[in-house]
Design a protein around this motif. Structure first.
Motif, PDB file in Angstrom:
ATOM      1  N   HIS A  53       0.882  -1.157   0.000  1.00  0.00           N
ATOM      2  CA  HIS A  53       0.000   0.000   0.000  1.00  0.00           C
ATOM      3  C   HIS A  53       0.920   1.206   0.000  1.00  0.00           C
ATOM      4  O   HIS A  53       1.915   1.236   0.717  1.00  0.00           O
ATOM      5  N   ASN A  54       0.595   2.173  -0.813  1.00  0.00           N
ATOM      6  CA  ASN A  54       1.454   3.310  -1.081  1.00  0.00           C
ATOM      7  C   ASN A  54       1.334   4.395  -0.017  1.00  0.00           C
ATOM      8  O   ASN A  54       0.422   4.386   0.806  1.00  0.00           O
ATOM      9  N   ALA A  55       2.234   5.341  -0.054  1.00  0.00           N
ATOM     10  CA  ALA A  55       2.167   6.566   0.742  1.00  0.00           C
ATOM     11  C   ALA A  55       2.924   7.635  -0.034  1.00  0.00           C
ATOM     12  O   ALA A  55       3.886   7.333  -0.725  1.00  0.00           O
ATOM     13  N   LEU A  56       2.461   8.861   0.100  1.00  0.00           N
ATOM     14  CA  LEU A  56       3.084   9.941  -0.655  1.00  0.00           C
ATOM     15  C   LEU A  56       4.145  10.626   0.196  1.00  0.00           C
ATOM     16  O   LEU A  56       5.315  10.433   0.004  1.00  0.00           O
ATOM     17  N   GLY A 100      -4.341   9.596  -5.047  1.00  0.00           N
ATOM     18  CA  GLY A 100      -4.236   8.184  -4.719  1.00  0.00           C
ATOM     19  C   GLY A 100      -4.570   7.301  -5.889  1.00  0.00           C
ATOM     20  O   GLY A 100      -4.551   7.715  -7.043  1.00  0.00           O
ATOM     21  N   ARG A 122      -4.284   4.069 -11.589  1.00  0.00           N
ATOM     22  CA  ARG A 122      -3.041   4.774 -11.944  1.00  0.00           C
ATOM     23  C   ARG A 122      -2.258   4.006 -13.007  1.00  0.00           C
ATOM     24  O   ARG A 122      -1.217   4.458 -13.456  1.00  0.00           O
ATOM     25  N   GLU A 161       0.516  -1.724  -5.820  1.00  0.00           N
ATOM     26  CA  GLU A 161       0.289  -0.670  -4.823  1.00  0.00           C
ATOM     27  C   GLU A 161      -1.223  -0.501  -4.736  1.00  0.00           C
ATOM     28  O   GLU A 161      -1.850   0.048  -5.633  1.00  0.00           O
ATOM     29  N   PHE A 193      -3.307   4.487  -1.491  1.00  0.00           N
ATOM     30  CA  PHE A 193      -2.413   5.311  -0.676  1.00  0.00           C
ATOM     31  C   PHE A 193      -2.938   5.405   0.754  1.00  0.00           C
ATOM     32  O   PHE A 193      -4.062   5.841   0.984  1.00  0.00           O
ATOM     33  N   ASP A 212      -2.095   7.464   2.937  1.00  0.00           N
ATOM     34  CA  ASP A 212      -2.243   8.847   3.370  1.00  0.00           C
ATOM     35  C   ASP A 212      -3.190   9.642   2.460  1.00  0.00           C
ATOM     36  O   ASP A 212      -3.207  10.858   2.481  1.00  0.00           O
ATOM     37  N   SER A 213      -4.014   8.928   1.693  1.00  0.00           N
ATOM     38  CA  SER A 213      -5.035   9.562   0.859  1.00  0.00           C
ATOM     39  C   SER A 213      -6.352   9.572   1.621  1.00  0.00           C
ATOM     40  O   SER A 213      -6.791   8.534   2.132  1.00  0.00           O
ATOM     41  N   ASP A 234      -8.549   6.959  -0.447  1.00  0.00           N
ATOM     42  CA  ASP A 234      -8.134   5.553  -0.463  1.00  0.00           C
ATOM     43  C   ASP A 234      -8.248   4.900   0.908  1.00  0.00           C
ATOM     44  O   ASP A 234      -8.626   3.736   1.019  1.00  0.00           O
TER      45      ASP A 234
END
Length: 178
Positions: free
Chosen positions: A7-10, A18, A54, A77, A80, A82-83, A86
């Motif tokens: 899982h992503n994070a910016l 996201g 994406r 991924e 996000f 931190d979205s 998401d």
């Protein structure tokens, strides 16, 4: 085939962007097969989570997708953390289960697997050490209470991961980090 699921994070700050993306490493011997796998997994993954698509992306620098694996490899991924959008989906257990099932379905199609009729799946009987490892992961919210380990390759893999992660949690507890 190899899956590296993330899982992503910016930047650790809440944002409204996201989405889901899947990576394939270029320049590898298994690039064509990896791309074939990504094309089967990615759309199912996006649909399951109902998040922004994406796309499938190529990269040259993700070591976990290297030729050293000797097999097709993708990195997913799944949104996000931190979205502000998401994270809503990522906090719903049924959505995360659908995410995992979508990935699995892509692998099933890639390998052309068919369900064997009449196959009985029994649950693995845990040793006391294995049960202690499971209890530790449940305590820290990394595994659901009552999770059953089917007596097949997937169950054994999950149980192996549990018994590998639990000692790390013990060390973090002893250091006061948890």
């Amino acid at each position: 085939a190899h899956l590296s699921a993330h899982h992503n994070a910016l930047a650790g700050k809440w944002h409204s962007g996201g989405g889901i993306e899947t990576f394939v490493r270029t320049g590898t011997k298994k690039y064509t097969e990896s791309m074939k796998l990504a094309k089967l997994v990615h759309p199912k993954y996006v649909k399951a989570m109902n998040l922004r698509d994406r796309g499938i992306k190529t990269t040259t620098n993700l070591r976990m997708l290297s030729d050293d694996l000797g097999c097709p490899a993708i990195l997913t991924e799944g949104g996000f953390m931190d979205s502000t959008e998401d994270i809503k989906a990522m906090r719903i257990d049924s959505m995360l289960q659908a995410q995992g099932e979508a990935i699995a379905q892509g692998f099933v199609e890639y390998f052309g697997l068919k369900k064997k009729e009449g196959t009985k799946v029994e649950n693995i009987k845990l040793t006391s050490g294995q049960q202690n490892a499971v209890d530790k992961l449940v305590k820290h919210g990394m595994l659901k209470k009552g999770f059953e380990f089917p007596n097949d390759q997937n169950g054994n893999m999950t149980l192996t991961l549990v018994t590998m992660i639990a000692p790390l949690l013990t060390k973090l507890e002893q250091k006061g980090s948890l």
